[in-house]
Structures are given as C-alpha cells and as structure tokens.
Design an enzyme around this catalytic site. Structure first.
Site, PDB file in Angstrom:
ATOM      1  N   ASP A  44       8.851   7.404 -40.019  1.00 43.91           N
ATOM      2  CA  ASP A  44       8.189   6.227 -40.596  1.00 43.91           C
ATOM      3  C   ASP A  44       7.917   6.475 -42.077  1.00 43.91           C
ATOM      4  O   ASP A  44       7.117   7.331 -42.442  1.00 43.91           O
ATOM      5  CB  ASP A  44       6.883   5.975 -39.843  1.00 43.91           C
ATOM      6  CG  ASP A  44       6.138   4.741 -40.324  1.00 43.91           C
ATOM      7  OD1 ASP A  44       6.590   4.108 -41.307  1.00 43.91           O
ATOM      8  OD2 ASP A  44       5.090   4.416 -39.731  1.00 43.91           O
TER       9      ASP A  44
ATOM     10  N   HIS B 110      28.185  19.682 -42.863  1.00 47.25           N
ATOM     11  CA  HIS B 110      27.942  20.414 -41.626  1.00 47.25           C
ATOM     12  C   HIS B 110      27.738  21.912 -41.846  1.00 47.25           C
ATOM     13  O   HIS B 110      27.087  22.593 -41.035  1.00 47.25           O
ATOM     14  CB  HIS B 110      29.100  20.185 -40.650  1.00 47.25           C
ATOM     15  CG  HIS B 110      28.665  20.007 -39.234  1.00 47.25           C
ATOM     16  ND1 HIS B 110      27.679  20.764 -38.656  1.00 47.25           N
ATOM     17  CD2 HIS B 110      29.077  19.144 -38.270  1.00 47.25           C
ATOM     18  CE1 HIS B 110      27.512  20.389 -37.393  1.00 47.25           C
ATOM     19  NE2 HIS B 110      28.338  19.408 -37.145  1.00 47.25           N
TER      20      HIS B 110
ATOM     21  N   SER C 180      17.674  19.781 -15.723  1.00 48.53           N
ATOM     22  CA  SER C 180      16.893  19.242 -16.830  1.00 48.53           C
ATOM     23  C   SER C 180      17.372  17.828 -17.166  1.00 48.53           C
ATOM     24  O   SER C 180      18.454  17.386 -16.732  1.00 48.53           O
ATOM     25  CB  SER C 180      17.039  20.128 -18.071  1.00 48.53           C
ATOM     26  OG  SER C 180      18.383  20.101 -18.534  1.00 48.53           O
ATOM     27  N   THR C 181      16.572  17.142 -17.951  1.00 49.51           N
ATOM     28  CA  THR C 181      16.958  15.807 -18.414  1.00 49.51           C
ATOM     29  C   THR C 181      18.271  15.871 -19.180  1.00 49.51           C
ATOM     30  O   THR C 181      19.134  14.999 -19.034  1.00 49.51           O
ATOM     31  CB  THR C 181      15.850  15.227 -19.309  1.00 49.51           C
ATOM     32  OG1 THR C 181      14.671  15.040 -18.532  1.00 49.51           O
ATOM     33  CG2 THR C 181      16.266  13.890 -19.901  1.00 49.51           C
TER      34      THR C 181
END
Length: 457
Positions: free
Chosen positions: A403, A162, A279-280
């Site tokens: 990917d 971290h 906001s979302t």
C-alpha cells in the site's frame, strides 16, 4: 498507450553512501540465473475519478520522491550489472549519478479487464511493463513504469534482473518503497528492521567453485545467445518470447477448497502413505500441474518437467536473514511422463511427487546436487516437445499488502509467466487464506483448464 516521460531517478543525497562507489559480487545463487529473462510484475491500484491533474501533482510526485528515498537504502538497484575486463565474473556496480529508469505513460486500455480474473489476451499487458537495457558488458538491474488509466486508477510495473534479485528481495524493495511513500517521504525516516536489506555476501556458504562452474556452463551453453569465447551479459532469448495466441486468467483455491482437497487425498492414501507432506503449496502445485497436463492432453509418452523455486535462506546452516539482498534460492525439478497425470490417479501422483520434492529439500538440504543442477536443467529443456511447468511468486510474499497510501492493490500480475510456461502464485487478495493462481495458456488449453479446474474442488 502514450509515453509521457522517461527519466532517471538517482539516489544522490546527503548520505555518504550514495556519493561513493558501491560494489557487490555475485554469488553462485546469482550466477545460476545470470541469463534467465527478467521477472516482470504489475501492481494495479483502483482510484475511480483519478484525473491526469491529480495523477501528476499528487501520485506521480509522491512516487518519484519515495523511489529516490528508497534507492538510498537499495543502492545496488540504482547501479548496473557489469563485467569488467579484469574481473573473472560479473559484479553489481553502483557509481554516483547512476539511477533507475522511470517511464510515465497514459493508457486508454480497459483497466477493468486488465485487472480482472477473466480471460484476456496476454499481450495486452506488455505495454505496461518497462524493459531492461542490456548489452555484453552492462545490464540495468531494475526498471519502473507508472501508467495512468484516467478515471480508473494507475499501474506500477517493475522489471527485475534475475541475476540480482529473487522474489524475496524484489518484494522487500517494493514494500520498502510503499512504506516510505505512505509514511510521507520523510528523508530522515529509517526503514523498519524487516525491510532493511542485508548486503553481506559472507553469510552465504556453499561449495567452492560453484560460481565459476555455473558461469562457464552459461557461456558454453546453447542458451548463451552470444559468442561463447567472450564474456556477455546478454539475456537469453532461447526460452522464446510470448506466443501471440496466449490468453491470461486467474483462478483461486479457497481455504475450503484446500480442506476438500486434503480430505480427498488422505482418503486415497494407504497407511504407509500418510507421511506425505500435504502443505497448501504442495496441494496447489500438484492440483494446478495435473490440470495443466490434462488441459494439453495428447501423447501420454511426452515428457513433463515440473519445478518450483525454494528459498534457501532459512534452510542454510546457519540460516540466512530473510532480509538478505540477492538470490538465495534454488530450483527443484522433477520429470515424468504425461500419462502419469492423465489417468484417474493423476492428482495422487502429482501430490506424491510434489511432496517428495519438498521433503528432499528438508531431509537432504538445499545444497544437495547443486553442482549438477545446471547441466540437469539444460538436458531437460533440450526436448522441444517438453511441457515445462514452474512456479513464479509465492503466497508468502504478501503482495496484496503493498500500500503506497492509496489502498491495497486491486490486482497483482506477473507478466513474465507468458514467456516460460510458469504459473504465478499469490495469497488471495481478500486475506481469506486461499491462493491465487495466474496462468498464460493458448486459448484451447485455457478452455480445457477452465473446465477441469473445478473438478476436484
């Protein structure tokens, strides 16, 4: 679980950078997280009929080769966090022949369950994550594990220190690794600009002396887990490990759910409250926090601390590149009583609090109160009855786009939320604009949460 191989992937190549020593100082943003337990992520890739022979000859060889090539661009990750005797604070140090520990394993566990949204024991994920090697004077920066599930797929586990990487940097590294692997492992192929790390520490501005203030507070705190008179890089265990009765599950808030939530909140706001930031993220954070407090129930006077991590890069003056390597974030923390969430207006309370936390960053700046942040957090966490709710990950990271050449992830999991009371957030894997929420709770609270969660949506 069977461990097949433990090896070290070194970035030694023809590039002059990888054959010389590379030093990187820690900033106050890094030292703030110095002893916090690492972030552990798993990426599940579904490949039906994947045989051990195909895994070893194709997938594993490509992953190893691309990891080696990626580390050439990310040399600090191949190094270690060090605290030299003559240095006042730790540094990140890469020396030739340093490398990243790569574990290869074979698992007979149920791939379908571990990569599902359904409820299962949190401990079932632990064998899939690698561990960092830490001591008083040295700590590895990242560790990687690749696990084969025969005839089902494979899993890539990454554990990140971290104090060296935040979520933005970790995700950029993983995307770089996937990019190089998918492009065919060409040694001469450069990374695209959006994946090229920026190591220049001079771009991070902040109050003088904040790094040493945090460092001294770490060494003097009860979280230090070591003799406060000596320098130590050991990660704290004061936050506790994962409880044995924790279970995991994933929930989704869809785009349509957000529309309903926003309309419900706006209908209850007075004209003076229309300035609330809806906001979302605010809606997700407030909604899940409310459900978690209600799922625990109990004494209305107990304290609830709720927090999120704000990316400071775009909010500094001047702004810092999103490609900046390292930590450039800060926690934003609020404390309230459980009863504020438990009554019928609990969601409205949570929305207004979350909105205020975001607006404070926008109006006062991300450096406001940083000198008092560490001591404030320690005082809050000293309460043994505290319910602490924080957020790991972000829908902005786009983890479901990682990917390596065998398709997008079937599932992405942050394992480490089972140690610290966090929830994980990611974008919906189908790209529909929703948000995926990961939880690790005891069975009773998970049952309660499952009943509460659909109430408002």
């Amino acid at each position: 679980m069977e461990i097949l191989e433990v090896t070290q992937v070194t970035p030694t190549s023809n590039s002059p950078e990888s054959t010389t020593e590379f030093r990187l100082p820690l900033t106050f943003y890094d030292i703030l997280w110095l002893k916090i337990p690492p972030v552990e992520r798993l990426f599940f890739y579904q490949l039906d009929e994947l045989t051990p022979a195909c895994f070893n000859s194709v997938i594993l060889s490509k992953l190893k080769r691309s990891l080696f090539l990626t580390l050439v661009h990310y040399l600090p990750l191949a190094g270690n966090l060090k605290w030299p005797p003559n240095e006042p604070k730790p540094i990140i140090l890469y020396t030739p022949n340093d490398g990243v520990s790569l574990t290869v394993a074979h698992s007979d566990a149920d791939f379908n369950i571990l990569s599902s949204d359904g409820v299962y024991d949190a401990a079932e994920l632990h064998p899939l994550k690698p561990d960092l090697v830490t001591s008083d004077v040295s700590a590895s920066v990242i560790a990687v594990q690749v696990t084969l599930f025969p005839n089902k797929g494979f899993c890539i586990g990454i554990t990140a220190h971290h104090a060296v990487l935040d979520g933005q940097t970790t995700t950029m590294f993983i995307k770089s690794w996937a990019y190089i692997c998918k492009q065919g492992n060409d040694e001469n192929s450069p990374l695209p600009p959006e994946l090229t790390p920026v190591f220049d520490r001079s771009v991070v501005k902040g109050p003088d002396g904040l790094d040493m203030l945090y460092l001294n507070q770490w060494l003097a705190s009860s979280w230090s887990d070591s003799d406060t008179s000596k320098k130590s890089l050991k990660i704290t265990t004061s936050a506790g490990g994962a409880a044995s009765d924790l279970v995991r599950a994933t929930f989704e808030i869809t785009r349509e759910d957000f529309k309903k939530l926003r309309e419900r909140v706006l209908a209850k706001l007075s004209d003076s409250g229309k300035e609330v930031h809806l906001s979302t993220f605010v809606l997700s954070f407030a909604y899940v926090t409310t459900c978690m407090v209600k799922a625990r129930g109990g004494d209305g006077d107990r304290k609830v601390a709720f927090a999120f991590i704000a990316d400071c890069r775009p909010r500094l003056n001047p702004p810092v590149s999103q490609n900046y390597f390292g930590n450039c974030n800060r926690p934003q923390i609020e404390v309230a009583k459980a009863r504020d969430f438990l009554d019928e207006n609990g969601l409205m309370f949570a929305v207004q609090k979350a909105s205020g936390m975001v607006k404070a960053l926008m109006e006062k700046g991300v450096l406001e109160g940083m000198d008092k942040l560490f001591s404030f957090a320690l005082d809050i966490l000293a309460d043994s009855k505290l319910q602490f709710i924080s957020v790991a990950g972000s829908p902005r990271f786009g983890v479901y786009g990682v990917d390596f050449g065998w398709g997008k992830p079937h599932k992405v999991v942050i394992v480490s939320i089972d140690k610290n009371g966090a929830i994980s957030m990611a974008e919906s894997r189908d790209g529909s604009g929703g948000v995926e929420i990961g939880l690790a709770l005891n069975k009773h609270e998970m049952n309660n949460f499952s009943r509460l969660f659909p109430r408002y949506v």
